[in-house]
Write an enzyme that holds these catalytic residues in place. Structure first.
Site, PDB file in Angstrom:
ATOM      1  N   SER A  60       0.888  -1.128   0.057  1.00 44.42           N
ATOM      2  CA  SER A  60       0.064   0.148  -0.052  1.00 44.42           C
ATOM      3  C   SER A  60       0.999   1.110  -0.078  1.00 44.42           C
ATOM      4  CB  SER A  60      -1.038  -0.033   1.202  1.00 44.42           C
ATOM      5  OG  SER A  60      -1.893   0.960   1.341  1.00 44.42           O
ATOM      6  N   HIS A  84      -7.703  -5.021  -0.939  1.00 46.35           N
ATOM      7  CA  HIS A  84      -6.628  -4.300  -0.653  1.00 46.35           C
ATOM      8  C   HIS A  84      -5.704  -5.218   0.172  1.00 46.35           C
ATOM      9  CE1 HIS A  84      -3.974  -1.169  -0.511  1.00 46.35           C
ATOM     10  NE2 HIS A  84      -4.099  -0.940   0.787  1.00 46.35           N
TER      11      HIS A  84
END
Length: 722
Positions: free
Chosen positions: A579, A694
């Site tokens: 991320s 994610h």
């Protein structure tokens, strides 16, 4: 309750928030998926950046883009799964991840504990409960509330659990949040936890990024773009309404509508023994918010708090806030990073007339989080990146703090607590010491569960070191290595980092990935660079916006320190992050390619000149800056990996991983960077999980596969290089 940190990758995993952010649907998914793909395709064709030949890879579910991703997967899996070490690593990681003797972390609800559990039998997972008394035993007697594997099979859906928001204090009425393939967007469906059934003709929200909170058994506080609502530029809901049971959401009164460019708008309901209070949080970015109180007549009153104060909740008529900047009220000055208490009644009058400090930071200590109980407030502290827990109780003179009786020099995290109980579940762990779960009440802290060791740690040691960054700042990092490591520069080493959004990297028990890496003869380092929250707001602000490169300088300084002390050398040193950490490794690779022998950039941001136009990207402008503002674009251009990578520079081999179903960080970042670097002639490997969200994995087995792919990659590049 810090809603914004809920949305950050690691924050979501560590804070354990049960469900203010719902993300949604079932029946019209095919229609919504088609609409999403169409909008994505249109957004790409409308771009004016004709100089980017890889915009077509931003078409998330475009045929050409998916064909490209699957082709890359074939190459990557053939190489990595074909390695004779891969299967043993994968099997070992899966054994750890699916072990039946893991601690079943849960939420205390009255006299019971609820837990969501996954293992090799329950791949999607089961939501279950037991009594608090039974929970403390070696073999709790669990009752299944909802079986997600059975539900997915019955409904023909790839359901992934995203939590449940339930009505306190009995928590019978729930909104269960289900995601297709692990995306942030979920279906939110009313569920009766007592009967174990979805409520026929109950509350139901189709798939979207939206937020719900219960007001009472017949009313929901809803932020949703459905039925007359709207969404902001980040894809989150803008409008907040009160939805009465049996009525159409489209007919519900709109209490608030935020600006289209705001990052988030949340409905917040706080239930306590003293009563129920409603609030609306409007957040223009991750680090600022305006808080409105909703009166009995639905009138909104703005609370007189600093716009960068982090609202934590209510305690017996007082607002509890965590400050990001210094604030003076009367003769009381609270420093940045302090937890403070203020009377709600005063704030509703438009002024802050009195304030007491509950806890404040020092040069080495930061406040990591707050849990508000029935009669006390618990403050999680970080002292030189090591955890402590303090119990704060009000007195006539202010607040008294007493340290909980927990071990020292590890990581302390609050698992469960609520405003209806003085009982708390708290976890303690160290890098080489597995988790122990403590039950804390008014007087004692007793261990009730302990996870067995997943490897023999006796051969390893942990040390905290400090590197010196370019501007002279001391940057701490932890190093885990074998005690007999030869300091001749030959040790294959993974350096992990994040450095953003106030997220702290603390001494957690090693992950399956790190364990398998150590067992293969490697060393593992964790960098506490600026941008994180290890030393409070000052540490985060030091790498914010135009100062973002300080995070990359800090990371590079740790790499140099590892090399200078003789542990490793550039050909044997790899970096890994996901991320914002994927941006960290991508940017550091481009800035300092000479320092590394391999790079893993997972679910990353990489095209920082377009990040704000992709999925939830606009919500992070407060962290990185706005590329549409020339002055801010100028500083972003200096480090954006996608714009700075060059065919004329030799980079270490890089492995990009992402997920098609990641609707937070757009998979186009990893796709485009990989394609560009391949075209430039660099050594690149790419893997895209077609589901997983994610987190990059939709279940425990996929997580084990991801671990094995990364460990095998690093072995090939850092160990086999000899």
């Amino acid at each position: 309750m810090d809603h914004r940190r809920y949305l950050s990758w690691r924050g979501m995993c560590r804070l354990g928030m049960a469900a203010s952010v719902a993300l949604t649907l079932a029946a019209c998914d095919a229609q919504n998926s088609e609409k999403s793909t169409k909008e994505s395709n249109e957004s790409v064709t409308q771009q004016t950046q004709s100089g980017d030949p890889y915009l077509w890879l931003e078409e998330v579910e475009g045929d050409k883009a998916l064909e490209w991703a699957r082709t890359q997967n074939t190459v990557s899996l053939a190489r990595l799964e074909g390695d004779p070490r891969y299967e043993d690593i994968r099997a070992a990681a899966e054994k750890i991840r699916t072990a039946s003797d893991r601690i079943p972390y849960g939420q205390i609800i009255g006299d019971e504990v609820r837990n969501f559990w996954q293992d090799d039998t329950h791949v999607r997972g089961i939501w279950r409960r037991t009594s608090l008394e039974s929970y403390q035993s070696e073999s709790p007697q669990w009752e299944v509330i909802l079986d997600l594997d059975a539900l997915a099979e019955t409904e023909g859906e790839n359901w992934v659990w995203k939590g449940a928001s339930c009505l306190a204090p009995d928590n019978r009425h729930c909104m269960v949040n289900l995601s297709r393939g692990g995306a942030d967007a979920v279906v939110s469906r009313e569920f009766d936890a007592q009967s174990g059934r979805f409520v026929e003709d109950g509350f139901y929200l189709a798939e979207e990024k939206q937020s719900v909170s219960w007001i009472d058994a017949d009313r929901l506080f809803v932020a949703s773009p459905h039925a007359g609502g709207s969404k902001n530029t980040s894809g989150y809901a803008r409008t907040v309404r009160i939805w009465q049971r049996g009525s159409d959401l489209a007919a519900a009164e709109t209490l608030f509508s935020s600006a289209e460019t705001d990052a988030f708008t949340f409905p917040v309901v706080i239930h306590r023994p003293e009563g129920t209070e409603l609030f609306i949080s409007r957040a223009p970015d991750f680090f600022h918010e305006t808080l409105y109180h909703v009166g009995s007549d639905n009138k909104l009153t703005e609370l007189a708090l600093p716009d960068d104060a982090n609202f934590q909740g209510l305690f017996k008529g007082r607002v509890i806030a965590l400050l990001r900047s210094e604030w003076t009220v009367g003769d009381v000055m609270a420093p940045a990073g302090a937890v403070v208490s203020l009377p709600l009644d005063d704030l509703l009058k438009g002024t802050a007339s009195s304030m007491t400090i509950i806890a404040k930071p020092t040069d080495s200590m930061a406040i990591e989080g707050v849990q508000i109980g029935r009669d006390a407030i618990y403050v999680a502290l970080l002292d030189q990146v090591r955890g402590r827990l303090a119990k704060a109780q009000p007195t006539a003179e202010g607040w008294t703090l007493t340290d909980a009786d927990l071990p020292k020099t590890g990581n302390v995290s609050i698992v469960s607590g609520s405003g209806f109980t003085n009982t708390l579940l708290v976890n303690f762990e160290r890098f080489l010491e597995p988790d122990t779960l403590y039950l804390i009440d008014e007087t004692t802290a007793k261990p009730i569960k302990a996870m067995p060791a997943r490897f023999d740690a006796s051969a390893y040691e942990v040390a905290q070191h400090f590197a010196t960054s370019d501007d002279g700042t001391n940057v701490p990092y932890f190093l885990i290595r074998a005690k007999d490591t030869a300091m001749d520069g030959s040790t294959p080493t993974i350096l992990y980092g994040y450095g953003g959004f106030e997220i702290s990297l603390t001494p957690n028990y090693l992950s399956p990935l790190a364990i398998e890496w150590l067992k293969q003869g490697g060393a593992y380092a964790v960098a506490n660079i600026r941008g994180g929250g290890e030393f409070g707001p000052r540490w985060h602000k030091a790498a914010l916006n135009e100062n973002r490169p300080r995070a990359y300088e800090d990371f590079a300084s740790v790499a140099r320190d590892l090399i200078d002390q003789g542990l490793t050398s550039a050909p044997h040193l790899g970096i890994y992050g996901g991320s914002n950490g994927g941006l960290l490794t991508g940017a550091t690779m481009v800035r300092n390619p000479e320092l590394f022998g391999a790079v893993v950039s997972a679910v990353p941001l990489l095209d920082m000149l377009r990040y704000h136009k992709l999925l939830a990207g606009a919500s992070w402008i407060g962290e990185y800056g706005d590329p549409d503002i020339p002055a801010e674009r100028a500083w972003i251009e200096t480090y954006s990996p996608y714009q700075n990578v060059s065919k004329d520079v030799t980079y270490p081999p890089v492995f990009f991983t992402t997920s098609t179903r990641d609707d937070r960080v757009h998979p186009g970042h990893a796709r485009k960077m990989a394609a560009k670097m391949m075209q430039q002639g660099h050594e690149v490997l790419y893997y895209e999980n077609i589901e997983g969200g994610h987190a990059g994995a939709a279940n425990l087995k996929q997580g084990a596969m991801r671990d094995a792919l990364i460990v095998t990659w690093f072995l090939q590049e850092l160990k086999d290089a000899d």
